[in-house]
Design a protein around this motif. Structure first.
Motif: not given
Ligand code: GDP
Ligand code: MG
Length: 751
Positions: A72, A84, A94-95, A124
């Protein structure tokens, strides 16, 4: 206002955000959430980023790699996105799922040319954690398949120290990628394009040159490939048949931040469109080569991408075989229908009010010609078809063609109805106006004394009517359509104009006949009246008849017959001349003359009957008698004296007047003592006579065989009974005159 029915979307902070109208696309859009649901907001996102209308002018890039390898972060640096990232302090994944964002960076070279393609969309993809496999593998496979089916370039993010660690998590991921790609190829042999695997090696220290790293990686990749159990038919396939490869290395972001940023900026310029011979050995070699090559593009129009992506995800998520051609056809059907609907909105805006006006006019029975119809609907048609072609031709050709034909048929069906309604309105109002115009011109002609040229009126109005129809039809033609033609309708129109002209001419004939009859009637009224008035004079009106000359009353009928035939023959020639002037056929003229003769005879009979009314006749007989009795041969009134032979004179005069009664009671010519040849004079009915022509005719004895009356009967003016009655009454009147004469003679003596 929030849309309560929209699915919630997890934000970077783990909060649920509304997916309503005021959406927050700050971090892009989550296409697939962590529960593997497809997000319905993708169209709004593409709309907001102005990509929907881009057609094929957009690109899709995905990133793969293990968790927390700076994927990311890389994307954010490369494309200015705001995916993020894990904060350096809390090391947490996070992702979640798959996110998408548009490239926010714009690179231009020194000549102000774009060095980055327009409309790059970056996906992403949630990374896999090498430590916890199993459950995650399902998403890993699915997201890999999804990315492969949609993306042109797959960025594979890998730490330098992981290179050569064949057992590492990365290699597991790549194995998955290869497997699903093979699966995809197996199903869609002809439809899957190659993808570019773009390796980005992170935290490159520089001690091992990139070339070496590349070699190591390629060896590993080949090894993975050969270890795969390939589906039947693809056993001998090589990795290069399915993928192109390119490799770059980036310096350590924390240790060499400035160099890192420089290199990332350079890397960004490779995401531009370009051409590299697809036959060149599977590597995009030159470090400056563009990577967005046409052969990688998936050719899904931007406006169809959300629907396509959703369909693909559904197939993948339900573990169905991914059949891309079917998906593309389904997409084409869906989009073509949608585009059809869209282009029909402005079309309806133009056409529906016209249809309504036409329908209202029809149901009100007032045919209305819509002005400039052809141009208006032609433009609407062209605009709709052109926009459809523009938008829909990007989709599956076969489906597009079919839907195009469907749309054309739909549009043309409606326009054809409008066009035909228009022609029929032009036809009806044209015929109506034509009859009105002829009637008005005739009326005007009659006002000016009746000396108008009916033929000319009809010809003038007819050519006006045709010109108007032609110009109205011309203005209704829709360019580029074979159906908007008015040749046959024009013929029909001409035909009806001719029919109506024929009807109008018949009416004019009737008017002419009525005028002629009226003329005959009034002429006879006068001239026959005069002849009867002469009866009032016992000496034929102008003194005593000359020697050998018959008194006036003897040839009364000869003169009436002659007057009658002269008058009618005059009327006949005027009738013929007039009727010919407006092109009446010989048949029509013949019937007209025949009718005129019969009507004229009826007029004469009426006049005679009028004269023969008891009072009238008695008055005339009395006058006749008094003229003979009270005037001498010189026309001087007698003054009676007792010595006069009053009785002798009375008897003579009375007998003389009484002789008139049998004479008057029959219409016969003096020469032959026979009735006039009325039957021959009227003639046999013309062959073309119709029952309608005969409807208002009175039967004539001796002429109409089935009438049952003879010519003699027709010519009988006074019946025997009437004659006797008349004689008796006359005698009484004469007696009165005689008594008065006698008295006056005696009275004269007394005085
Ligand atoms: P992702 O899970 O692959 O998306 O990784 P993130 O982008 O969230 O980053 C994970 C962690 O790696 C963060 O703490 C970043 O600061 C850090 N990081 C990002 N890029 C680099 C890099 O180039 N080198 C190093 N050593 N760390 C990085
Ligand atoms: Mg991430």
């Amino acid at each position: 206002a929030r849309n309560p029915s929209a699915p919630p979307v997890m934000t970077m902070n783990g909060h649920f955000a509304s997916t309503g109208e005021n959406q927050d696309f700050e971090h892009g859009v989550q296409i697939i959430d962590q529960d593997k649901n497809f997000n319905g907001n993708l169209p709004q996102y593409l709309q907001a980023e102005r990509i929907t209308k881009a057609g094929f002018n957009y690109h899709l890039i995905s990133v793969f790699g293990s968790q927390s390898t700076g994927k990311s972060t890389l994307l954010n640096y490369l494309f200015g996105t705001a995916f993020g990232v894990m904060s350096e302090s809390e090391r947490r994944q996070t992702t979640k799922g798959i996110w998408m964002s548009k490239n926010k960076k714009e690179h231009f070279n020194e000549r102000q040319e774009r060095s980055m393609a327009e409309n790059i969309l970056v996906m992403d993809v949630e990374g896999t954690d090498g430590r916890e496999r199993g459950e995650d593998q399902d998403f890993e496979r699915k997201s890999a398949l999804f990315a492969l089916a949609t993306s042109e370039v797959l960025i594979v993010n890998i730490w330098e120290h992981q290179v050569g660690l064949y057992q590492g998590a990365n290699m597991g991921l790549l194995k998955t990628v290869f497997e699903v790609d093979l699966q995809l190829f197996l199903k869609n042999a002809k439809n899957v394009t190659k993808s570019l695997l773009f390796f980005v090696i992170r935290d490159h220290l520089g001690t091992t040159p990139l070339t070496n790293l590349k070699q190591t990686l390629m060896q590993d990749l080949e090894r993975i490939w050969s270890s795969l159990s390939k589906p039947q038919g693809l056993e001998k396939s090589k990795i290069g048949d399915y993928f192109d490869f390119t490799f770059v290395a980036l310096p350590h972001k924390i240790l060499q931040p400035q160099k890192f940023e420089e290199e990332v900026a350079k890397l960004g310029t490779r995401f531009r469109e370009g051409y590299v011979d697809p036959k060149r050995a599977g590597l995009v070699e030159d470090p400056n080569d563009p990577v967005l090559l046409p052969q990688y593009h998936r050719r899904i129009p931007a406006d169809g991408f959300p629907h396509y992506a959703e369909g693909i995800w559904e197939q993948i998520d339900s573990n169905k075989d991914l059949d891309l051609p079917t998906q593309q056809e389904l997409l084409a059907q869906f989009r073509c229908d949608e585009i059809s609907k869209e282009v029909l909105v402005p079309f309806d805006g133009v056409v529906a009010p016209l249809e309504e006006r036409q329908n209202n006019a029809i149901s009100a029975g007032k045919p209305t010609v819509l002005p400039d119809l052809g141009k208006t609907i032609g433009n609407a048609r062209q605009t709709a078809l052109k926009s459809f072609e523009e938008e829909a031709s990007r989709y599956h050709k076969g489906v597009f063609k079919r839907k195009q034909t469907e749309l054309e048929n739909k549009i043309d069906g409606r326009l054809k109805t409008l066009f035909q309604g228009q022609l029929s309105a032009a036809h009806k109002s044209g015929i109506h106006d034509f009859s009105d115009a002829v009637a008005a011109a005739v009326k005007a002609g009659q006002k000016k004394g009746g000396n108008y040229d009916f033929y000319k009126i009809v010809q003038t109005e007819k050519s006006k009517a045709i010109k108007r129809f032609e110009s109205e039809a011309q203005a209704s033609l829709v360019t580029g359509t074979p159906w908007s033609d008015f040749g046959s309708q024009l013929n029909l129109y001409r035909k009806e104009l001719d029919e109506v002209s024929g009807r109008l001419r018949k009416e004019e004939m009737r008017r002419l006949a009525t005028r002629s009859e009226r003329w005959v009637r009034s002429r006879l009224g006068e001239s026959v009246g005069l002849e009867f008035n002469k009866l009032g004079s016992g000496r034929g009106g102008s003194g005593a008849p000359a020697e050998g000359e018959k008194p006036a009353e003897k040839d009364l009928w000869d003169r009436i017959w002659a007057l009658f035939t002269d008058t009618v023959s005059h009327a006949e020639s005027r009738f013929t001349e007039r009727a010919r002037s407006f092109d009446a056929s010989p048949d029509e003229v013949e019937v007209g003359l025949w009718r005129l003769r019969r009507k004229s005879w009826a007029a004469l009979r009426d006049k005679i009957d009028e004269e023969m009314m008891e009072g009238n006749l008695l008055l005339k007989l009395r006058e006749n008698f008094e003229d003979k009795f009270r005037y001498d041969e010189e026309g001087v009134p007698r003054i009676w004296r007792p010595t006069d032979d009053i009785e002798g004179l009375y008897t003579k005069a009375r007998e003389s007047t009484l002789e008139l009664i049998p004479l008057l009671s029959r219409f016969k010519l003096s020469g032959t003592s026979a009735p006039p040849p009325l039957d021959a004079w009227i003639g046999t009915p013309p062959e073309s006579v119709t029952p309608a022509d005969e409807e208002d005719l009175h039967p004539i004895g001796g002429v109409d065989e089935d009438e049952g009356r003879s010519l003699d009967e027709e010519m009988t003016v006074l019946s025997d009974g009437k004659r006797q009655d008349l004689a008796t009454r006359f005698k009484k009147t004469a007696d009165g005159v005689y008594v008065e004469a006698k008295r006056s003679a005696i009275g004269g003596v007394t005085q």
